[in-house]
Structures are given as C-alpha cells and as structure tokens.
Write a protein that holds these residues in place. Sequence first.
Motif, PDB file in Angstrom:
ATOM      1  N   ASP A  91       0.841  -1.196   0.000  1.00 51.46           N
ATOM      2  CA  ASP A  91       0.000   0.000   0.000  1.00 51.46           C
ATOM      3  C   ASP A  91       0.877   1.247   0.000  1.00 51.46           C
ATOM      4  O   ASP A  91       1.572   1.527   0.971  1.00 51.46           O
ATOM      5  N   LEU A  92       0.827   2.007  -1.082  1.00 49.87           N
ATOM      6  CA  LEU A  92       1.601   3.236  -1.192  1.00 49.87           C
ATOM      7  C   LEU A  92       0.769   4.473  -0.891  1.00 49.87           C
ATOM      8  O   LEU A  92       1.224   5.601  -1.073  1.00 49.87           O
ATOM      9  N   GLY A  93      -0.475   4.262  -0.447  1.00 49.23           N
ATOM     10  CA  GLY A  93      -1.333   5.386  -0.108  1.00 49.23           C
ATOM     11  C   GLY A  93      -1.692   6.212  -1.336  1.00 49.23           C
ATOM     12  O   GLY A  93      -1.946   5.696  -2.407  1.00 49.23           O
ATOM     13  N   ILE A  94      -1.667   7.549  -1.163  1.00 48.37           N
ATOM     14  CA  ILE A  94      -2.033   8.470  -2.235  1.00 48.37           C
ATOM     15  C   ILE A  94      -1.079   8.376  -3.415  1.00 48.37           C
ATOM     16  O   ILE A  94      -1.454   8.660  -4.568  1.00 48.37           O
ATOM     17  N   THR A  95       0.167   7.956  -3.156  1.00 47.68           N
ATOM     18  CA  THR A  95       1.151   7.826  -4.231  1.00 47.68           C
ATOM     19  C   THR A  95       0.682   6.862  -5.302  1.00 47.68           C
ATOM     20  O   THR A  95       0.942   7.053  -6.497  1.00 47.68           O
ATOM     21  N   ARG A  96      -0.056   5.860  -4.884  1.00 49.80           N
ATOM     22  CA  ARG A  96      -0.533   4.829  -5.807  1.00 49.80           C
ATOM     23  C   ARG A  96      -1.514   5.381  -6.840  1.00 49.80           C
ATOM     24  O   ARG A  96      -1.531   4.937  -7.988  1.00 49.80           O
ATOM     25  N   VAL A  97      -2.314   6.367  -6.428  1.00 47.16           N
ATOM     26  CA  VAL A  97      -3.363   6.873  -7.328  1.00 47.16           C
ATOM     27  C   VAL A  97      -2.957   8.161  -8.050  1.00 47.16           C
ATOM     28  O   VAL A  97      -3.705   8.642  -8.900  1.00 47.16           O
ATOM     29  N   ILE A  98      -1.791   8.720  -7.717  1.00 45.81           N
ATOM     30  CA  ILE A  98      -1.355   9.956  -8.372  1.00 45.81           C
ATOM     31  C   ILE A  98      -1.314   9.824  -9.895  1.00 45.81           C
ATOM     32  O   ILE A  98      -1.824  10.703 -10.602  1.00 45.81           O
ATOM     33  N   PRO A  99      -0.726   8.738 -10.446  1.00 48.52           N
ATOM     34  CA  PRO A  99      -0.725   8.620 -11.914  1.00 48.52           C
ATOM     35  C   PRO A  99      -2.132   8.607 -12.509  1.00 48.52           C
ATOM     36  O   PRO A  99      -2.355   9.159 -13.590  1.00 48.52           O
ATOM     37  N   TYR A 100      -3.072   7.978 -11.811  1.00 45.81           N
ATOM     38  CA  TYR A 100      -4.448   7.927 -12.317  1.00 45.81           C
ATOM     39  C   TYR A 100      -5.091   9.314 -12.296  1.00 45.81           C
ATOM     40  O   TYR A 100      -5.842   9.677 -13.209  1.00 45.81           O
ATOM     41  N   ILE A 101      -4.798  10.092 -11.261  1.00 46.13           N
ATOM     42  CA  ILE A 101      -5.334  11.453 -11.179  1.00 46.13           C
ATOM     43  C   ILE A 101      -4.814  12.290 -12.341  1.00 46.13           C
ATOM     44  O   ILE A 101      -5.570  13.018 -13.001  1.00 46.13           O
ATOM     45  N   PHE A 102      -3.501  12.184 -12.598  1.00 44.19           N
ATOM     46  CA  PHE A 102      -2.921  12.944 -13.705  1.00 44.19           C
ATOM     47  C   PHE A 102      -3.360  12.395 -15.060  1.00 44.19           C
ATOM     48  O   PHE A 102      -3.406  13.130 -16.042  1.00 44.19           O
ATOM     49  N   GLU A 103      -3.682  11.113 -15.111  1.00 48.73           N
ATOM     50  CA  GLU A 103      -4.217  10.536 -16.341  1.00 48.73           C
ATOM     51  C   GLU A 103      -5.595  11.128 -16.653  1.00 48.73           C
ATOM     52  O   GLU A 103      -5.918  11.388 -17.809  1.00 48.73           O
ATOM     53  N   ILE A 104      -6.384  11.351 -15.613  1.00 45.68           N
ATOM     54  CA  ILE A 104      -7.691  11.989 -15.784  1.00 45.68           C
ATOM     55  C   ILE A 104      -7.511  13.432 -16.268  1.00 45.68           C
ATOM     56  O   ILE A 104      -8.192  13.881 -17.206  1.00 45.68           O
ATOM     57  N   ILE A 105      -6.577  14.155 -15.637  1.00 50.20           N
ATOM     58  CA  ILE A 105      -6.293  15.536 -16.057  1.00 50.20           C
ATOM     59  C   ILE A 105      -5.801  15.558 -17.499  1.00 50.20           C
ATOM     60  O   ILE A 105      -6.183  16.436 -18.288  1.00 50.20           O
ATOM     61  N   CYS A 106      -4.957  14.591 -17.844  1.00 48.21           N
ATOM     62  CA  CYS A 106      -4.432  14.485 -19.209  1.00 48.21           C
ATOM     63  C   CYS A 106      -5.570  14.329 -20.219  1.00 48.21           C
ATOM     64  O   CYS A 106      -5.594  15.005 -21.252  1.00 48.21           O
ATOM     65  N   ALA A 107      -6.517  13.455 -19.927  1.00 47.73           N
ATOM     66  CA  ALA A 107      -7.659  13.243 -20.823  1.00 47.73           C
ATOM     67  C   ALA A 107      -8.497  14.511 -20.964  1.00 47.73           C
ATOM     68  O   ALA A 107      -9.002  14.820 -22.052  1.00 47.73           O
ATOM     69  N   LEU A 108      -8.631  15.258 -19.870  1.00 48.30           N
ATOM     70  CA  LEU A 108      -9.393  16.507 -19.911  1.00 48.30           C
ATOM     71  C   LEU A 108      -8.671  17.554 -20.760  1.00 48.30           C
ATOM     72  O   LEU A 108      -9.312  18.292 -21.537  1.00 48.30           O
ATOM     73  N   LEU A 109      -7.340  17.623 -20.640  1.00 49.00           N
ATOM     74  CA  LEU A 109      -6.569  18.549 -21.465  1.00 49.00           C
ATOM     75  C   LEU A 109      -6.637  18.157 -22.937  1.00 49.00           C
ATOM     76  O   LEU A 109      -6.724  19.017 -23.817  1.00 49.00           O
ATOM     77  N   PHE A 110      -6.569  16.854 -23.202  1.00 49.10           N
ATOM     78  CA  PHE A 110      -6.773  16.370 -24.568  1.00 49.10           C
ATOM     79  C   PHE A 110      -8.111  16.891 -25.114  1.00 49.10           C
ATOM     80  O   PHE A 110      -8.199  17.375 -26.249  1.00 49.10           O
ATOM     81  N   SER A 111      -9.140  16.780 -24.294  1.00 49.78           N
ATOM     82  CA  SER A 111     -10.489  17.150 -24.712  1.00 49.78           C
ATOM     83  C   SER A 111     -10.592  18.644 -25.003  1.00 49.78           C
ATOM     84  O   SER A 111     -11.253  19.058 -25.971  1.00 49.78           O
ATOM     85  N   ILE A 112      -9.925  19.466 -24.169  1.00 45.50           N
ATOM     86  CA  ILE A 112      -9.922  20.915 -24.408  1.00 45.50           C
ATOM     87  C   ILE A 112      -9.295  21.235 -25.758  1.00 45.50           C
ATOM     88  O   ILE A 112      -9.814  22.040 -26.531  1.00 45.50           O
ATOM     89  N   GLY A 113      -8.158  20.585 -26.032  1.00 53.15           N
ATOM     90  CA  GLY A 113      -7.482  20.824 -27.298  1.00 53.15           C
ATOM     91  C   GLY A 113      -8.303  20.371 -28.496  1.00 53.15           C
ATOM     92  O   GLY A 113      -8.428  21.095 -29.490  1.00 53.15           O
ATOM     93  N   ILE A 114      -8.860  19.175 -28.402  1.00 52.76           N
ATOM     94  CA  ILE A 114      -9.650  18.626 -29.511  1.00 52.76           C
ATOM     95  C   ILE A 114     -10.900  19.462 -29.753  1.00 52.76           C
ATOM     96  O   ILE A 114     -11.304  19.680 -30.904  1.00 52.76           O
ATOM     97  N   TYR A 115     -11.493  19.959 -28.677  1.00 54.02           N
ATOM     98  CA  TYR A 115     -12.707  20.777 -28.805  1.00 54.02           C
ATOM     99  C   TYR A 115     -12.441  22.046 -29.616  1.00 54.02           C
ATOM    100  O   TYR A 115     -13.333  22.558 -30.305  1.00 54.02           O
ATOM    101  N   GLN A 116     -11.213  22.558 -29.551  1.00 47.12           N
ATOM    102  CA  GLN A 116     -10.860  23.777 -30.272  1.00 47.12           C
ATOM    103  C   GLN A 116     -10.477  23.512 -31.731  1.00 47.12           C
ATOM    104  O   GLN A 116     -10.222  24.452 -32.482  1.00 47.12           O
TER     105      GLN A 116
END
Length: 232
Positions: free
Chosen positions: A198-223
């Motif tokens: 169990d790495l705590g919050i460290t374990r889910v950090i990549p997933y959080i940034f993966e979600i942010i990454c997908a949202l940034l992708f979406s902003i770019g594609i929308y434009q």
Amino acid sequence: MLETFITYYFKKPIPCTAVFISLLPLILILVKKAYLDSAFKILLIYLTFKLIIDLLMIRSASIHQNNIIYFNLSIPIYYALLSSMFYEKLDNKIYKKGIAISTVALVVFTIWDIFHSNSRITDFHNHRAVLFSKTIEGVLIIILVLLYFYELIKSLKIPDLLVFPFFWICSGLLLYYSSFIFIAPLLHYTATWNSVIDLGITRVIPYIFEIICALLFSIGIYQFSAENYARQ
C-alpha cells in the motif's frame, strides 16, 4: 460482464475513471473531425488501443487474473503511437530520425526488460512490471514534448498557444508522464499479484494525472476546427 465492471468500478473508482474518461477525447475527435489532421488521427488510434488495453486490464483484475502483462506490452505500443504524432508535427529531420531510432530501441529494450524482470517468463500469474522501460518511455515523451515546444516557439508560427489544439495535447502528456516517471520503477517491487504494498495516495497519483491528461486532450480537440483546417 457489465455487472463485473460496475462492481470493480466501486472498488477502484479513481483507476476506473481514468480508463473510461478516455472516451471523452476519443468521441470528440470523431465529432470535431480532428482525424483530418494526421497527428490527431494517430491520437485516435492511440486512445482506441489504450481503451482496449485498459478494459482488458480491468477485466483481468475483476476476475482475479494477473493483468501486469498488458501493462508491460503496452509500453512500446503507446510510445510508437505517441512518438508518431510528434514525427508528423516536427520539422527537423534529425528529430524525426531520432524518433524512428528511439522507437525501435525501446521495443527491443522492453522485450529485454520483460525477460529481465521475469526470470520465469511463462509464469503469468506472478508476472511483474518491468523495471526500466516505463520510466524510459516517460523520459522520451517528455523530451519530444520539449523539442516540439522549442521548435514551435522558435518558429513563431502560433500567435496564441491557448487556442492551438496540439498545445493542449502536449500539456496533457507532459503532466502525465512527469508524474509517472518517478513512480514507474516502484511498480516492479510493489505491484505484484500476490502481495501489493500500500503506497497510499502515491498509488493513485498517476491515475489522477491521467484523468487531467484526458481533460486537457479534450480541451485541445474541442478547439479543433475542420473548416479552418481545410483552409490551411
């Protein structure tokens, strides 16, 4: 099968959200016809492959099967596709040659790393994450993003980066891989099927940034504008 996915989602909401949110930029590429641009067409292929591999990983985990083999095999596939986007966008021939060489090199190195990290390669139940390849993939992607930004700023072609679709794609990749390269080596030691540390919050950090990454992708594609692209 749907019931299995739903049950697993409530057990692992953040990792599962990181998987299903990739549908947003994928659908936007189709709706906005961003696939008219060769780089965004490659991004569409990347997102499709990523969604398939992620769903396979969720399915395997939900039925208590080791899914790390998918993680390992996805590394050269993801890099080959993402680097191809930059191959289309970069103008410098030396950079393009470097992308081709690095893609072949990473494929060969990942194969070695899989065997090196798993002395009993046929023991899929105890298959472990690679030790070096994911980190190297992250470093290479970050280098490509920085090279693209350097070339873009040097050329002065874009008056406003915030309305430039590919800028948001690069920003998403930069955030995601910057967060992952320090965690990736730990997965070899911590992400084992029989005993997960169990790495705590460290374990889910990549997933959080993966979600942010997908949202940034979406902003770019929308434009992205198919009409403006056709007039170029």
